[in-house]
Design a protein around this motif. Structure first.
Motif, PDB file in Angstrom:
ATOM      1  N   SER A   1      53.864  39.219  37.827  1.00 39.72           N
ATOM      2  CA  SER A   1      52.874  40.158  37.319  1.00 39.72           C
ATOM      3  C   SER A   1      52.438  39.768  35.912  1.00 39.72           C
ATOM      4  O   SER A   1      53.264  39.461  35.057  1.00 39.72           O
ATOM      5  CB  SER A   1      53.417  41.589  37.324  1.00 39.72           C
ATOM      6  OG  SER A   1      54.602  41.676  36.565  1.00 39.72           O
TER       7      SER A   1
ATOM      8  N   CYS B   1      36.467  44.591  37.746  1.00 36.53           N
ATOM      9  CA  CYS B   1      36.838  43.249  38.197  1.00 36.53           C
ATOM     10  C   CYS B   1      36.031  42.821  39.419  1.00 36.53           C
ATOM     11  O   CYS B   1      35.709  41.633  39.581  1.00 36.53           O
ATOM     12  CB  CYS B   1      38.326  43.189  38.517  1.00 36.53           C
ATOM     13  SG  CYS B   1      39.398  43.243  37.063  1.00 36.53           S
TER      14      CYS B   1
ATOM     15  N   PHE C   1      40.168  37.474  34.566  1.00 35.16           N
ATOM     16  CA  PHE C   1      40.177  37.728  36.003  1.00 35.16           C
ATOM     17  C   PHE C   1      39.583  36.596  36.833  1.00 35.16           C
ATOM     18  O   PHE C   1      40.178  36.225  37.869  1.00 35.16           O
ATOM     19  CB  PHE C   1      39.471  39.050  36.318  1.00 35.16           C
ATOM     20  CG  PHE C   1      39.722  39.523  37.721  1.00 35.16           C
ATOM     21  CD1 PHE C   1      40.979  39.968  38.102  1.00 35.16           C
ATOM     22  CD2 PHE C   1      38.719  39.504  38.670  1.00 35.16           C
ATOM     23  CE1 PHE C   1      41.231  40.391  39.400  1.00 35.16           C
ATOM     24  CE2 PHE C   1      38.953  39.924  39.967  1.00 35.16           C
ATOM     25  CZ  PHE C   1      40.209  40.368  40.333  1.00 35.16           C
TER      26      PHE C   1
ATOM     27  N   VAL D   1      42.977  42.737  47.194  1.00 32.41           N
ATOM     28  CA  VAL D   1      43.178  43.427  45.917  1.00 32.41           C
ATOM     29  C   VAL D   1      43.225  44.937  46.131  1.00 32.41           C
ATOM     30  O   VAL D   1      42.346  45.516  46.779  1.00 32.41           O
ATOM     31  CB  VAL D   1      42.066  43.067  44.910  1.00 32.41           C
ATOM     32  CG1 VAL D   1      42.335  43.752  43.557  1.00 32.41           C
ATOM     33  CG2 VAL D   1      41.995  41.553  44.705  1.00 32.41           C
TER      34      VAL D   1
ATOM     35  N   PHE E   1      48.711  43.048  36.721  1.00 32.36           N
ATOM     36  CA  PHE E   1      48.140  42.375  37.890  1.00 32.36           C
ATOM     37  C   PHE E   1      49.304  41.663  38.576  1.00 32.36           C
ATOM     38  O   PHE E   1      49.811  40.660  38.081  1.00 32.36           O
ATOM     39  CB  PHE E   1      47.058  41.383  37.472  1.00 32.36           C
ATOM     40  CG  PHE E   1      45.798  42.031  36.992  1.00 32.36           C
ATOM     41  CD1 PHE E   1      44.676  42.089  37.816  1.00 32.36           C
ATOM     42  CD2 PHE E   1      45.721  42.582  35.721  1.00 32.36           C
ATOM     43  CE1 PHE E   1      43.508  42.685  37.375  1.00 32.36           C
ATOM     44  CE2 PHE E   1      44.558  43.184  35.269  1.00 32.36           C
ATOM     45  CZ  PHE E   1      43.451  43.240  36.099  1.00 32.36           C
TER      46      PHE E   1
ATOM     47  N   THR F   1      43.274  52.520  37.310  1.00 32.70           N
ATOM     48  CA  THR F   1      43.323  51.302  38.135  1.00 32.70           C
ATOM     49  C   THR F   1      42.047  51.150  38.962  1.00 32.70           C
ATOM     50  O   THR F   1      41.579  50.033  39.175  1.00 32.70           O
ATOM     51  CB  THR F   1      44.543  51.294  39.070  1.00 32.70           C
ATOM     52  OG1 THR F   1      44.584  52.506  39.837  1.00 32.70           O
ATOM     53  CG2 THR F   1      45.815  51.174  38.274  1.00 32.70           C
TER      54      THR F   1
ATOM     55  N   TYR G   1      42.169  33.992  37.042  1.00 32.75           N
ATOM     56  CA  TYR G   1      43.301  34.505  37.829  1.00 32.75           C
ATOM     57  C   TYR G   1      43.043  34.327  39.319  1.00 32.75           C
ATOM     58  O   TYR G   1      43.897  33.814  40.061  1.00 32.75           O
ATOM     59  CB  TYR G   1      43.489  35.979  37.475  1.00 32.75           C
ATOM     60  CG  TYR G   1      44.637  36.680  38.158  1.00 32.75           C
ATOM     61  CD1 TYR G   1      45.961  36.298  37.943  1.00 32.75           C
ATOM     62  CD2 TYR G   1      44.406  37.783  38.986  1.00 32.75           C
ATOM     63  CE1 TYR G   1      47.017  36.971  38.549  1.00 32.75           C
ATOM     64  CE2 TYR G   1      45.445  38.468  39.583  1.00 32.75           C
ATOM     65  CZ  TYR G   1      46.746  38.059  39.365  1.00 32.75           C
ATOM     66  OH  TYR G   1      47.794  38.730  39.962  1.00 32.75           O
TER      67      TYR G   1
ATOM     68  N   THR H   1      51.244  39.928  41.926  1.00 32.35           N
ATOM     69  CA  THR H   1      51.026  39.166  43.156  1.00 32.35           C
ATOM     70  C   THR H   1      52.203  39.328  44.102  1.00 32.35           C
ATOM     71  O   THR H   1      53.352  39.150  43.706  1.00 32.35           O
ATOM     72  CB  THR H   1      50.839  37.670  42.844  1.00 32.35           C
ATOM     73  OG1 THR H   1      49.788  37.509  41.898  1.00 32.35           O
ATOM     74  CG2 THR H   1      50.487  36.904  44.112  1.00 32.35           C
TER      75      THR H   1
ATOM     76  N   ILE I   1      46.595  45.767  41.374  1.00 24.03           N
ATOM     77  CA  ILE I   1      46.303  46.205  40.016  1.00 24.03           C
ATOM     78  C   ILE I   1      47.068  47.507  39.819  1.00 24.03           C
ATOM     79  O   ILE I   1      46.788  48.508  40.473  1.00 24.03           O
ATOM     80  CB  ILE I   1      44.789  46.433  39.805  1.00 24.03           C
ATOM     81  CG1 ILE I   1      44.012  45.144  40.099  1.00 24.03           C
ATOM     82  CG2 ILE I   1      44.518  46.893  38.369  1.00 24.03           C
ATOM     83  CD1 ILE I   1      42.494  45.326  40.020  1.00 24.03           C
TER      84      ILE I   1
ATOM     85  N   ILE J   1      47.291  41.497  46.068  1.00 22.11           N
ATOM     86  CA  ILE J   1      47.133  41.426  44.618  1.00 22.11           C
ATOM     87  C   ILE J   1      46.976  42.869  44.139  1.00 22.11           C
ATOM     88  O   ILE J   1      45.971  43.517  44.412  1.00 22.11           O
ATOM     89  CB  ILE J   1      45.912  40.580  44.212  1.00 22.11           C
ATOM     90  CG1 ILE J   1      46.032  39.160  44.778  1.00 22.11           C
ATOM     91  CG2 ILE J   1      45.758  40.534  42.695  1.00 22.11           C
ATOM     92  CD1 ILE J   1      44.758  38.350  44.668  1.00 22.11           C
TER      93      ILE J   1
END
Length: 237
Positions: free
Chosen positions: A83, A170, A112, A187, A215, A163, A115, A217, A133, A131
């Motif tokens: 993260s 994003c 982003f 996401v 963020f 979020t 990323y 994963t 947030i 992913i």
């Protein structure tokens, strides 16, 4: 020997043969089961090793990409959870607000797209499960005089709103429709209120650092292991 004795004598050998046959069947089932379990353990171990290698590789890739930016962003990367954690609450949102600040938008503009470029690269695109947030808050609300339960639910609503705001912003940074499609698939926005506080070594809450955006994963290793177990269950006689 009378007729009944002869009948009984011929009867018991057949029962004995039947029991021997059943024992052989159970033995074969046990052997097949053990082979399946052993094979399953090998396959699960293989997934676990691949998962560990992917975790390390992905962490290194993120560090290579962002290590020069983390200090000025007041951010860090957690190796265990993969993260990227933005730890400066005054940069992220105004107190009590879910609107992304201009300063955080500038950071997101830089962060982003790079990323996504790492995560959706050929090396990792087949390993990504989600992913996330994540929005996190401290345990207090307002001046800190609100009861714990009420503060928790106020912060839950706020973290969820935040979020979603970050996700919406994003989403506008996606390079093209293909990338937007991947974002829709992978996401998610997750407001967690004060459920994962940052604490010091004595277990005391560090309220400022608890107010953060991450963020995170998640790879698909867990799902692969579930699929192996289900397959083994179907293979066992």
């Amino acid at each position: 020997m009378d007729a009944w004795a002869k009948k009984e004598e011929s009867y018991w050998p057949s029962i004995s043969d039947l029991m021997s046959g059943l024992m052989l069947v159970f033995l074969f089932i046990a052997i097949a089961y053990m082979r399946n379990v052993e094979e399953g353990q090998k396959r699960i171990k293989k997934v676990a090793v691949a998962y560990q290698e992917t975790q390390v590789s992905l962490y290194n890739s993120l560090m290579d990409e962002f290590k020069g930016d983390l200090p000025r962003w007041k951010a860090r990367i957690d190796k265990d959870t993969l993260s990227v954690q933005f730890m400066e609450p005054d940069v992220l949102f105004q107190t009590g607000s879910a609107e992304v600040t201009n300063q955080f938008k500038t950071i997101l503009d830089d962060f982003f797209p790079r990323y996504l470029q790492v995560l959706f690269s050929h090396e990792y695109q087949d390993c990504i499960e989600e992913i996330r947030i994540e929005g996190h808050t401290s345990s207090e609300w307002g001046n800190g005089d609100v009861a714990h339960e009420k503060a928790y639910f106020h912060n839950m609503r706020l973290s969820q709103d935040r979020t979603r705001s970050v996700l919406r912003y994003c989403f506008g940074l996606a390079a093209n429709e293909e990338q937007k499609g991947k974002m829709e698939k992978y996401v998610t926005a997750n407001g967690l209120s004060s459920s994962r506080l940052v604490k010091d070594e004595q277990g005391c809450e560090l309220k400022r650092f608890s107010r953060r955006v991450e963020f995170r994963t998640r790879t698909n290793a867990e799902q692969k292991i579930v699929e192996i177990v289900e397959q083994l269950n179907n293979e066992i006689p």
